[in-house]
Write an enzyme that holds these catalytic residues in place. Structure first.
Site, short mmCIF file in Angstrom:
data_model
loop_
_atom_site.label_atom_id
_atom_site.label_comp_id
_atom_site.label_asym_id
_atom_site.label_seq_id
_atom_site.Cartn_x
_atom_site.Cartn_y
_atom_site.Cartn_z
N ASP A 131 11.98 -8.45 -3.95
CA ASP A 131 11.52 -9.65 -4.65
C ASP A 131 12.60 -10.32 -5.50
OD1 ASP A 131 8.77 -9.69 -3.82
OD2 ASP A 131 8.58 -7.81 -4.92
N HIS A 163 11.38 0.67 -7.47
CA HIS A 163 10.52 0.81 -6.30
C HIS A 163 9.90 2.18 -6.26
CE1 HIS A 163 8.98 0.34 -2.27
NE2 HIS A 163 9.16 -0.95 -2.44
N1 COA Z 1 11.81 -2.52 -15.44
C1 COA Z 1 11.91 -1.63 -16.45
N2 COA Z 1 11.52 -0.36 -16.33
C2 COA Z 1 11.03 0.04 -15.14
C3 COA Z 1 10.92 -0.82 -14.06
C4 COA Z 1 11.33 -2.15 -14.25
N3 COA Z 1 11.24 -3.05 -13.25
N4 COA Z 1 10.41 -0.16 -13.01
C5 COA Z 1 10.21 1.09 -13.42
N5 COA Z 1 10.56 1.21 -14.71
C6 COA Z 1 10.48 2.40 -15.53
C7 COA Z 1 9.09 2.54 -16.09
O1 COA Z 1 8.94 1.86 -17.31
C8 COA Z 1 8.94 4.02 -16.20
O2 COA Z 1 9.62 4.45 -17.34
P1 COA Z 1 9.02 5.59 -18.27
O3 COA Z 1 8.93 6.81 -17.39
O4 COA Z 1 10.00 5.70 -19.35
O5 COA Z 1 7.68 5.10 -18.70
C9 COA Z 1 9.69 4.54 -14.99
O6 COA Z 1 10.67 3.53 -14.68
C10 COA Z 1 8.78 4.75 -13.77
O7 COA Z 1 8.11 3.53 -13.52
P2 COA Z 1 6.69 3.39 -12.86
O8 COA Z 1 6.12 2.05 -13.18
O9 COA Z 1 5.84 4.58 -13.19
O10 COA Z 1 7.08 3.49 -11.34
P3 COA Z 1 6.14 3.19 -10.12
O11 COA Z 1 6.66 3.95 -8.99
O12 COA Z 1 4.72 3.39 -10.49
O13 COA Z 1 6.31 1.62 -9.95
C11 COA Z 1 7.08 -0.47 -9.41
C12 COA Z 1 7.07 1.00 -9.01
C13 COA Z 1 7.69 -1.27 -8.29
C14 COA Z 1 5.63 -0.94 -9.62
C15 COA Z 1 7.87 -0.63 -10.71
O14 COA Z 1 9.23 -0.29 -10.49
C16 COA Z 1 7.76 -2.03 -11.27
O15 COA Z 1 6.80 -2.32 -12.00
N6 COA Z 1 8.72 -2.95 -10.96
C17 COA Z 1 8.63 -4.31 -11.39
C18 COA Z 1 7.66 -5.07 -10.52
C19 COA Z 1 8.23 -5.33 -9.16
O16 COA Z 1 9.37 -5.74 -9.00
N7 COA Z 1 7.39 -5.11 -8.14
C20 COA Z 1 7.74 -5.35 -6.76
C21 COA Z 1 7.91 -4.06 -6.00
S1 COA Z 1 8.57 -4.36 -4.40
#
Ligand code: COA
Length: 375
Positions: free
Chosen positions: A312, A261
């Site tokens: 989710d 998150h």
């Molecule tokens: N699975 C695997 N790795 C994850 C992850 C996941 N669900 N969520 C974050 N990470 C990792 C990223 O790959 C990244 O790693 P890196 O620094 O080695 O590249 C790091 O954690 C930071 O992730 P990032 O996508 O930049 O964080 P964010 O704050 O932009 O994104 C979300 C937040 C929610 C978009 C992200 O956690 C995600 O994509 N989750 C899955 C989708 C989801 O469940 N969305 C619903 C949110 S309520």
């Protein structure tokens, strides 16, 4: 003077404006100052939360009944929208259908050209019922069945399950669904809410703002994640396969849906309620595999990657136990979040200024135009 926040990619940690609707402070989510735990455990139905979000306070019994009945009374889909829905391909993405249908509702709304606070509250009440009716209607239509009308005297949660499945829901299903609706109702300036506020800030209309929000919710990084979680559970197949499946996915640098998150550091406070509902429904249905698979995935991702579940993750198995198809999970998110979107549109308009941020320009400078014949 411009303030440069470009290093906060994705506006991370950037506070873009005031709001008194919901807050996330130290991993505690509140709606109008009430913790989500308190509301989930103690609210009698989702409409109590809708009242809280729209009127700023919890209702007394007569106000609750009046709002519940007004939402059911408004849950009527105009005939041309239903006619259009009948023409939609049965394999269409239900989020695309919902986005288009809500946009169409704007054409037929009796207060189409009004943007006053009173008109927007009336539109919100109608939309709250209509969005539930639309999601359920598309399910019926694509199954070759007639859409059902909402039943007066019942809550939106009861009516949604009834309109979607054609069966009167039992008490445990209604309790689970009320809780899911309460947990998804609002979440401060999340992506879809911000989209709604931005659209409203141009003095466009409520239906346009909600249409923007639905398009934004669809993506798998936001509301689309619950549908993606169900796809993952179906691919994983068994609790025994969960650990190798997740390890393989992580080794391939895949994102595991339903984890992580932007805002919470020590976990999403909504997840535990859905985990408990999933467990209760697993026992009731005698089909524990979806819950067992989920808790194994939860454990493995926490251990291997240090990531925690978000709202989710357990909503997927919960909705599956309620007999809802996976591609309808994100539309259900929209049914609940409509309450938050509408509250934010009304709050934005009560103290509006056009939302118009700046970009940090990174393109070339001082280019000299060369006429097309000379290029
Ligand atoms: N699975 C695997 N790795 C994850 C992850 C996941 N669900 N969520 C974050 N990470 C990792 C990223 O790959 C990244 O790693 P890196 O620094 O080695 O590249 C790091 O954690 C930071 O992730 P990032 O996508 O930049 O964080 P964010 O704050 O932009 O994104 C979300 C937040 C929610 C978009 C992200 O956690 C995600 O994509 N989750 C899955 C989708 C989801 O469940 N969305 C619903 C949110 S309520």
């Amino acid at each position: 003077m411009t303030v440069n926040v470009a290093e906060n990619k994705g506006l991370e940690d950037v506070v873009v404006g005031p709001s008194s609707i919901s807050s996330i402070i130290d991993d505690v989510l509140t709606y109008r100052g009430y913790s989500i735990d308190d509301l989930t455990e103690n609210a009698s139905c989702f409409e109590e939360i809708v009242h809280l979000l729209w009127y700023g306070r919890l209702p007394v019994q007569s106000e609750l009944v009046a709002l519940r009945d007004a939402i059911v009374a408004g849950a009527i889909i105009p005939v041309p929208v239903l006619g259009w829905m009948a023409t939609v391909s049965r394999d269409a993405n239900p989020m695309d259908v919902l986005r288009t249908a809500v946009s169409m509702l704007g054409l037929y709304d009796p207060q189409r050209d009004e943007n006053t606070a009173e008109a927007n509250l009336s539109k919100a009440i109608r939309l709250q019922g209509q969005i539930a009716a639309l999601v359920a209607a598309f399910e019926r239509v694509r199954e070759g069945l007639q859409p059902l009308d909402a039943r007066p005297g019942e809550t939106l949660a009861w009516n949604f399950l009834y309109m979607m499945t054609g069966k009167e829901p039992d008490a445990l299903s209604v309790k689970a669904f009320e809780r899911a609706l309460i947990l998804h109702a609002d979440h401060e300036f999340n992506a879809s809410t911000f989209a709604a506020r931005q659209t409203a800030s141009t003095l466009s209309d409520m239906h346009s703002a909600i249409t923007s929000a639905i398009g934004t919710l669809k993506g798998p990084l936001h509301g689309g994640a619950n549908t993606a979680v169900m796809q993952m559970l179906q691919e994983v197949g068994t609790a025994e396969n969960a650990e190798p499946w997740i390890k393989d996915a992580l080794a391939k640098k895949k994102k595991i849906m339903g984890f992580g998150h932007r805002v919470y550091e020590n976990g999403d406070p909504r997840a535990k309620h859905l985990r408990a509902m999933s467990k209760e429904l697993a026992v009731r249905t005698g089909e524990p595999k979806w819950y067992e698979m989920s808790i194994t995935i939860d454990d493995v991702v926490k251990r291997e990657k240090g990531l925690l579940t978000n709202v989710d993750f357990y909503s997927a198995s919960t909705y599956h136990y309620l007999g809802i198809p996976g591609d309808q999970f994100t539309p259900i998110f929209a049914v609940s979040r409509l309450s938050g979107w509408a509250a934010h549109v009304m709050e934005q308009l009560a103290n509006n200024r056009l939302i118009r941020p700046r970009a940090e320009y990174t393109g070339p400078g001082h280019q000299v135009f060369v006429p097309i014949q000379a290029r």
